[in-house]
Design a protein around this motif. Structure first.
Motif, PDB file in Angstrom:
ATOM      1  N   GLN A  27       0.827  -1.197   0.000  1.00 44.99           N
ATOM      2  CA  GLN A  27       0.000   0.000   0.000  1.00 44.99           C
ATOM      3  C   GLN A  27       0.869   1.257   0.000  1.00 44.99           C
ATOM      4  O   GLN A  27       0.563   2.241  -0.676  1.00 44.99           O
ATOM      5  CB  GLN A  27      -0.927  -0.001   1.213  1.00 44.99           C
ATOM      6  CG  GLN A  27      -1.888   1.172   1.242  1.00 44.99           C
ATOM      7  CD  GLN A  27      -2.797   1.146   2.450  1.00 44.99           C
ATOM      8  OE1 GLN A  27      -2.583   0.386   3.396  1.00 44.99           O
ATOM      9  NE2 GLN A  27      -3.821   1.975   2.434  1.00 44.99           N
ATOM     10  N   GLY A  28       1.970   1.214   0.734  1.00 43.64           N
ATOM     11  CA  GLY A  28       2.855   2.369   0.790  1.00 43.64           C
ATOM     12  C   GLY A  28       3.494   2.697  -0.542  1.00 43.64           C
ATOM     13  O   GLY A  28       3.596   3.858  -0.929  1.00 43.64           O
ATOM     14  N   LEU A  29       3.946   1.655  -1.263  1.00 42.97           N
ATOM     15  CA  LEU A  29       4.554   1.897  -2.579  1.00 42.97           C
ATOM     16  C   LEU A  29       3.535   2.462  -3.564  1.00 42.97           C
ATOM     17  O   LEU A  29       3.846   3.353  -4.353  1.00 42.97           O
ATOM     18  CB  LEU A  29       5.191   0.620  -3.118  1.00 42.97           C
ATOM     19  CG  LEU A  29       6.449   0.161  -2.388  1.00 42.97           C
ATOM     20  CD1 LEU A  29       6.881  -1.215  -2.893  1.00 42.97           C
ATOM     21  CD2 LEU A  29       7.572   1.174  -2.532  1.00 42.97           C
ATOM     22  N   ASP A 130      -5.908   5.857   0.796  1.00 38.63           N
ATOM     23  CA  ASP A 130      -7.256   5.365   0.464  1.00 38.63           C
ATOM     24  C   ASP A 130      -7.323   4.911  -0.987  1.00 38.63           C
ATOM     25  O   ASP A 130      -7.860   3.842  -1.294  1.00 38.63           O
ATOM     26  CB  ASP A 130      -8.313   6.445   0.723  1.00 38.63           C
ATOM     27  CG  ASP A 130      -8.556   6.701   2.200  1.00 38.63           C
ATOM     28  OD1 ASP A 130      -8.123   5.876   3.043  1.00 38.63           O
ATOM     29  OD2 ASP A 130      -9.174   7.747   2.519  1.00 38.63           O
ATOM     30  N   GLU A 131      -6.770   5.719  -1.899  1.00 42.36           N
ATOM     31  CA  GLU A 131      -6.763   5.350  -3.315  1.00 42.36           C
ATOM     32  C   GLU A 131      -5.937   4.085  -3.540  1.00 42.36           C
ATOM     33  O   GLU A 131      -6.337   3.192  -4.296  1.00 42.36           O
ATOM     34  CB  GLU A 131      -6.201   6.497  -4.160  1.00 42.36           C
ATOM     35  CG  GLU A 131      -6.246   6.201  -5.651  1.00 42.36           C
ATOM     36  CD  GLU A 131      -5.742   7.362  -6.502  1.00 42.36           C
ATOM     37  OE1 GLU A 131      -5.390   7.103  -7.671  1.00 42.36           O
ATOM     38  OE2 GLU A 131      -5.706   8.508  -6.016  1.00 42.36           O
ATOM     39  N   ALA A 132      -4.803   3.983  -2.860  1.00 43.41           N
ATOM     40  CA  ALA A 132      -3.951   2.799  -2.990  1.00 43.41           C
ATOM     41  C   ALA A 132      -4.695   1.552  -2.513  1.00 43.41           C
ATOM     42  O   ALA A 132      -4.631   0.493  -3.158  1.00 43.41           O
ATOM     43  CB  ALA A 132      -2.658   2.984  -2.201  1.00 43.41           C
ATOM     44  N   ALA A 133      -5.407   1.655  -1.400  1.00 41.77           N
ATOM     45  CA  ALA A 133      -6.169   0.510  -0.882  1.00 41.77           C
ATOM     46  C   ALA A 133      -7.241   0.077  -1.879  1.00 41.77           C
ATOM     47  O   ALA A 133      -7.450  -1.125  -2.092  1.00 41.77           O
ATOM     48  CB  ALA A 133      -6.798   0.862   0.469  1.00 41.77           C
ATOM     49  N   ARG A 134      -7.908   1.038  -2.505  1.00 45.81           N
ATOM     50  CA  ARG A 134      -8.930   0.700  -3.511  1.00 45.81           C
ATOM     51  C   ARG A 134      -8.298   0.016  -4.721  1.00 45.81           C
ATOM     52  O   ARG A 134      -8.850  -0.956  -5.261  1.00 45.81           O
ATOM     53  CB  ARG A 134      -9.695   1.957  -3.940  1.00 45.81           C
ATOM     54  CG  ARG A 134     -10.644   2.480  -2.885  1.00 45.81           C
ATOM     55  CD  ARG A 134     -11.568   3.569  -3.418  1.00 45.81           C
ATOM     56  NE  ARG A 134     -10.865   4.693  -4.015  1.00 45.81           N
ATOM     57  CZ  ARG A 134     -10.432   5.759  -3.335  1.00 45.81           C
ATOM     58  NH1 ARG A 134     -10.608   5.835  -2.034  1.00 45.81           N
ATOM     59  NH2 ARG A 134      -9.825   6.742  -3.960  1.00 45.81           N
ATOM     60  N   MET A 135      -7.144   0.509  -5.160  1.00 45.28           N
ATOM     61  CA  MET A 135      -6.462  -0.092  -6.308  1.00 45.28           C
ATOM     62  C   MET A 135      -6.014  -1.521  -6.005  1.00 45.28           C
ATOM     63  O   MET A 135      -6.169  -2.420  -6.834  1.00 45.28           O
ATOM     64  CB  MET A 135      -5.248   0.758  -6.709  1.00 45.28           C
ATOM     65  CG  MET A 135      -5.620   2.088  -7.304  1.00 45.28           C
ATOM     66  SD  MET A 135      -4.187   3.165  -7.570  1.00 45.28           S
ATOM     67  CE  MET A 135      -3.218   2.201  -8.705  1.00 45.28           C
TER      68      MET A 135
END
Length: 143
Positions: A27-29, A130-135
């Motif tokens: 998620q961080g990357l 939040d966007e990373a989690a959705r992706m």
């Protein structure tokens, strides 16, 4: 806590303490990519642990008081050496995106040096996480 957006430049000096938001590396990357693709200088120094399991984003002091993003944690450092010093402040970590002071002169594009001289705006980081989690959820559901 200053949360006016990255355009106001949340600057951290080496003697300043910062809070530390930690997230799983995947998620961080994704969040780093999202922040670096943005229209403004939104990402500051980022640490990774030796096992490459966790990324840590330096954010302004006081962020931990209101941080509530699922799957992440924000730690108050109370001035215990977390700052933008050239040497990573936590044993066993390395810089993924080092502060400008940690980079040899001439080895970094000037725009990148400016970006990494700032701490990450917590409002912008929250949106990127939040966007990373959705992706990630969408990608995992396609398997």
């Amino acid at each position: 806590m200053e949360t006016g957006g990255p355009s106001q430049g949340l600057l951290a000096r080496a003697e300043d303490s910062c809070d530390l938001v930690t997230v799983p590396v995947r998620q961080g990357l994704e969040a780093v990519d999202i922040l670096r693709r943005g229209a403004s200088e939104a990402v500051g120094p980022v640490l990774h642990d030796g096992g490459c399991d966790v990324l840590g984003f330096l954010v302004p002091p006081g962020t931990a008081d209101a941080w509530d993003v699922p799957g992440s944690a924000c730690t108050q450092t109370f001035g215990r050496g977390i700052g933008t010093a050239p040497v990573p402040p936590i044993e066993g970590t390395r810089w993924l995106l080092p502060p400008a002071a940690a980079q040899p002169a001439g080895s970094v594009h000037p725009a990148d040096a400016e970006v990494t001289a700032q701490v990450t705006d917590p409002v912008v980081l929250r949106e990127a996480l939040d966007e990373a989690a959705r992706m990630i959820a969408a990608a995992d559901n396609c398997r």
